[in-house]
Design a protein around this motif. Structure first.
Motif, PDB file in Angstrom:
ATOM      1  N   GLY A  14       0.837  -1.202   0.000  1.00 44.01           N
ATOM      2  CA  GLY A  14       0.000   0.000   0.000  1.00 44.01           C
ATOM      3  C   GLY A  14       0.870   1.249   0.000  1.00 44.01           C
ATOM      4  O   GLY A  14       0.587   2.213  -0.695  1.00 44.01           O
ATOM      5  N   ALA A  15       1.948   1.231   0.753  1.00 46.97           N
ATOM      6  CA  ALA A  15       2.860   2.374   0.822  1.00 46.97           C
ATOM      7  C   ALA A  15       4.249   1.852   1.132  1.00 46.97           C
ATOM      8  O   ALA A  15       4.430   0.901   1.888  1.00 46.97           O
ATOM      9  N   VAL A  16       5.248   2.449   0.527  1.00 47.15           N
ATOM     10  CA  VAL A  16       6.639   2.080   0.781  1.00 47.15           C
ATOM     11  C   VAL A  16       7.353   3.348   1.220  1.00 47.15           C
ATOM     12  O   VAL A  16       7.311   4.367   0.537  1.00 47.15           O
ATOM     13  N   HIS A  17       7.997   3.286   2.377  1.00 39.41           N
ATOM     14  CA  HIS A  17       8.763   4.417   2.881  1.00 39.41           C
ATOM     15  C   HIS A  17      10.236   4.038   2.825  1.00 39.41           C
ATOM     16  O   HIS A  17      10.643   3.006   3.338  1.00 39.41           O
ATOM     17  N   GLY A  18      11.038   4.837   2.196  1.00 41.02           N
ATOM     18  CA  GLY A  18      12.464   4.523   2.065  1.00 41.02           C
ATOM     19  C   GLY A  18      12.720   3.776   0.764  1.00 41.02           C
ATOM     20  O   GLY A  18      11.907   3.761  -0.152  1.00 41.02           O
ATOM     21  N   ASP A  19      13.876   3.173   0.707  1.00 32.42           N
ATOM     22  CA  ASP A  19      14.290   2.465  -0.507  1.00 32.42           C
ATOM     23  C   ASP A  19      13.740   1.046  -0.536  1.00 32.42           C
ATOM     24  O   ASP A  19      13.503   0.433   0.503  1.00 32.42           O
ATOM     25  N   LEU A  20      13.574   0.550  -1.726  1.00 32.54           N
ATOM     26  CA  LEU A  20      13.137  -0.820  -1.923  1.00 32.54           C
ATOM     27  C   LEU A  20      14.177  -1.491  -2.815  1.00 32.54           C
ATOM     28  O   LEU A  20      14.495  -1.013  -3.897  1.00 32.54           O
ATOM     29  N   HIS A  21      14.773  -2.569  -2.343  1.00 25.15           N
ATOM     30  CA  HIS A  21      15.770  -3.310  -3.115  1.00 25.15           C
ATOM     31  C   HIS A  21      15.233  -4.699  -3.394  1.00 25.15           C
ATOM     32  O   HIS A  21      14.823  -5.403  -2.488  1.00 25.15           O
ATOM     33  N   VAL A  22      15.232  -5.076  -4.649  1.00 26.27           N
ATOM     34  CA  VAL A  22      14.770  -6.392  -5.048  1.00 26.27           C
ATOM     35  C   VAL A  22      15.952  -7.109  -5.697  1.00 26.27           C
ATOM     36  O   VAL A  22      16.566  -6.598  -6.626  1.00 26.27           O
ATOM     37  N   HIS A  23      16.276  -8.268  -5.173  1.00 25.44           N
ATOM     38  CA  HIS A  23      17.372  -9.068  -5.707  1.00 25.44           C
ATOM     39  C   HIS A  23      16.796 -10.370  -6.229  1.00 25.44           C
ATOM     40  O   HIS A  23      15.950 -10.978  -5.589  1.00 25.44           O
ATOM     41  N   SER A  24      17.258 -10.780  -7.365  1.00 26.02           N
ATOM     42  CA  SER A  24      16.778 -12.021  -7.952  1.00 26.02           C
ATOM     43  C   SER A  24      17.908 -13.020  -8.042  1.00 26.02           C
ATOM     44  O   SER A  24      19.042 -12.668  -8.378  1.00 26.02           O
ATOM     45  N   SER A  25      17.612 -14.243  -7.759  1.00 23.87           N
ATOM     46  CA  SER A  25      18.613 -15.305  -7.899  1.00 23.87           C
ATOM     47  C   SER A  25      18.343 -16.117  -9.159  1.00 23.87           C
ATOM     48  O   SER A  25      18.873 -17.200  -9.324  1.00 23.87           O
ATOM     49  N   PHE A  26      17.540 -15.578 -10.058  1.00 24.99           N
ATOM     50  CA  PHE A  26      17.195 -16.269 -11.295  1.00 24.99           C
ATOM     51  C   PHE A  26      18.441 -16.423 -12.160  1.00 24.99           C
ATOM     52  O   PHE A  26      19.116 -15.471 -12.475  1.00 24.99           O
ATOM     53  N   ALA A  27      18.760 -17.636 -12.502  1.00 26.60           N
ATOM     54  CA  ALA A  27      19.870 -17.922 -13.412  1.00 26.60           C
ATOM     55  C   ALA A  27      19.279 -18.422 -14.722  1.00 26.60           C
ATOM     56  O   ALA A  27      18.387 -19.258 -14.720  1.00 26.60           O
ATOM     57  N   PRO A  28      19.783 -17.894 -15.838  1.00 32.39           N
ATOM     58  CA  PRO A  28      19.243 -18.348 -17.113  1.00 32.39           C
ATOM     59  C   PRO A  28      19.461 -19.852 -17.297  1.00 32.39           C
ATOM     60  O   PRO A  28      20.444 -20.414 -16.832  1.00 32.39           O
ATOM     61  N   GLU A  29      18.533 -20.457 -17.961  1.00 31.53           N
ATOM     62  CA  GLU A  29      18.614 -21.885 -18.232  1.00 31.53           C
ATOM     63  C   GLU A  29      19.783 -22.184 -19.161  1.00 31.53           C
ATOM     64  O   GLU A  29      20.008 -21.490 -20.141  1.00 31.53           O
ATOM     65  N   ILE A  30      20.538 -23.234 -18.840  1.00 37.75           N
ATOM     66  CA  ILE A  30      21.647 -23.651 -19.690  1.00 37.75           C
ATOM     67  C   ILE A  30      21.082 -24.619 -20.727  1.00 37.75           C
ATOM     68  O   ILE A  30      20.497 -25.640 -20.374  1.00 37.75           O
ATOM     69  N   PRO A  31      21.256 -24.305 -22.005  1.00 34.20           N
ATOM     70  CA  PRO A  31      20.659 -25.157 -23.040  1.00 34.20           C
ATOM     71  C   PRO A  31      21.351 -26.517 -23.137  1.00 34.20           C
ATOM     72  O   PRO A  31      22.565 -26.619 -23.073  1.00 34.20           O
ATOM     73  N   ARG A  32      20.534 -27.537 -23.296  1.00 37.49           N
ATOM     74  CA  ARG A  32      21.005 -28.911 -23.498  1.00 37.49           C
ATOM     75  C   ARG A  32      20.147 -29.500 -24.613  1.00 37.49           C
ATOM     76  O   ARG A  32      19.242 -30.283 -24.369  1.00 37.49           O
ATOM     77  N   GLN A  33      20.432 -29.111 -25.865  1.00 42.95           N
ATOM     78  CA  GLN A  33      19.569 -29.436 -26.991  1.00 42.95           C
ATOM     79  C   GLN A  33      19.932 -30.713 -27.747  1.00 42.95           C
ATOM     80  O   GLN A  33      19.215 -31.092 -28.664  1.00 42.95           O
ATOM     81  N   ILE A  34      21.014 -31.357 -27.388  1.00 40.25           N
ATOM     82  CA  ILE A  34      21.454 -32.529 -28.138  1.00 40.25           C
ATOM     83  C   ILE A  34      20.380 -33.617 -28.074  1.00 40.25           C
ATOM     84  O   ILE A  34      19.875 -33.930 -26.995  1.00 40.25           O
ATOM     85  N   PRO A  35      20.016 -34.207 -29.223  1.00 38.39           N
ATOM     86  CA  PRO A  35      19.017 -35.291 -29.209  1.00 38.39           C
ATOM     87  C   PRO A  35      19.482 -36.447 -28.327  1.00 38.39           C
ATOM     88  O   PRO A  35      20.680 -36.612 -28.065  1.00 38.39           O
ATOM     89  N   LEU A  36      18.543 -37.263 -27.898  1.00 46.60           N
ATOM     90  CA  LEU A  36      18.879 -38.421 -27.089  1.00 46.60           C
ATOM     91  C   LEU A  36      19.846 -39.339 -27.833  1.00 46.60           C
ATOM     92  O   LEU A  36      19.735 -39.523 -29.043  1.00 46.60           O
ATOM     93  N   ALA A  37      20.763 -39.901 -27.073  1.00 45.10           N
ATOM     94  CA  ALA A  37      21.696 -40.864 -27.655  1.00 45.10           C
ATOM     95  C   ALA A  37      20.972 -42.186 -27.859  1.00 45.10           C
ATOM     96  O   ALA A  37      20.051 -42.516 -27.116  1.00 45.10           O
ATOM     97  N   PRO A  38      21.388 -42.965 -28.847  1.00 38.28           N
ATOM     98  CA  PRO A  38      20.755 -44.270 -29.046  1.00 38.28           C
ATOM     99  C   PRO A  38      21.017 -45.183 -27.852  1.00 38.28           C
ATOM    100  O   PRO A  38      22.080 -45.133 -27.243  1.00 38.28           O
ATOM    101  N   ARG A  39      20.054 -46.006 -27.522  1.00 37.78           N
ATOM    102  CA  ARG A  39      20.177 -46.901 -26.359  1.00 37.78           C
ATOM    103  C   ARG A  39      21.223 -47.983 -26.564  1.00 37.78           C
ATOM    104  O   ARG A  39      21.939 -48.335 -25.651  1.00 37.78           O
TER     105      ARG A  39
END
Length: 190
Positions: A14-39
């Motif tokens: 409803g009201a914020v007095h003073g500073d507001l700091h927002v920190h995110s720990s979101f790390a981008p996804e590391i791509p792993r696109q290689i198709p499955l290996a044959p069994r």
């Protein structure tokens, strides 16, 4: 209340007095696109060892290591590449990217500019910031991958020119290329 997928940090007050700091720990996804290996991938120890030696060969110039697996269609080039990359995935902490270049498909090979668009999006580049021209996309891709340690599987390549446009920036990268052709033109690229 917030609904839907991941939206980042949300503050409801409803009201914020003073500073507001927002920190995110979101790390981008590391791509792993290689198709499955044959069994049931067997009897390729010699080829796997040779691939491992080529993939780990030191480069003094900072350029990516480029390894071409060539042979007739259906001999197992992609199976060898996917098996190897799954086994070596931990050596590439920044990701593994895949593209089927469709070099021998009836409708012709894919345009490297489209592949670059997909790679850049996967590497968290805003679509609005992706260059429209192929050379600009290739430059962005090299910048985005510089200093990383990634592996790329470029499957079914039609030509050295198609592959050359998709080479990453300087870094400890491995680029595996499968093709039915010799692609001798890539010798200068590693």
């Amino acid at each position: 209340a917030v609904s839907g997928g991941h939206v980042g940090a949300v503050v409801q007050a409803g009201a914020v007095h003073g500073d507001l700091h927002v920190h995110s720990s979101f790390a981008p996804e590391i791509p792993r696109q290689i198709p499955l290996a044959p069994r049931n991938f067997i009897d390729r120890e010699t080829e796997t060892d040779r691939l491992g030696a080529a993939a780990t060969a030191a480069r003094d110039d900072g350029a990516p290591r480029v390894v071409v697996l060539s042979g007739p269609g259906g001999v197992g080039k992609t199976a060898l590449a996917t098996s190897f990359l799954h086994a070596a995935a931990d050596s590439f902490p920044d990701g593994l990217l895949y593209a089927d270049l469709r070099g021998f498909a009836g409708d012709g090979p894919v345009d490297p500019a489209g592949v670059l668009d997909g790679f850049l999006r996967t590497l968290h580049t805003s679509p609005a910031r992706i260059a429209l021209d192929p050379a600009g996309r290739a430059a962005q891709f090299r910048s985005r991958t510089a200093g990383c340690r990634m592996a790329f599987l470029l499957d079914n390549a039609a030509s050295a020119a198609q592959v050359r446009m998709l080479l990453p920036g300087a870094g400890d990268h491995l680029v595996l290329v499968t093709t039915r052709l010799r692609l001798a033109g890539l010798a200068a690229d590693g």
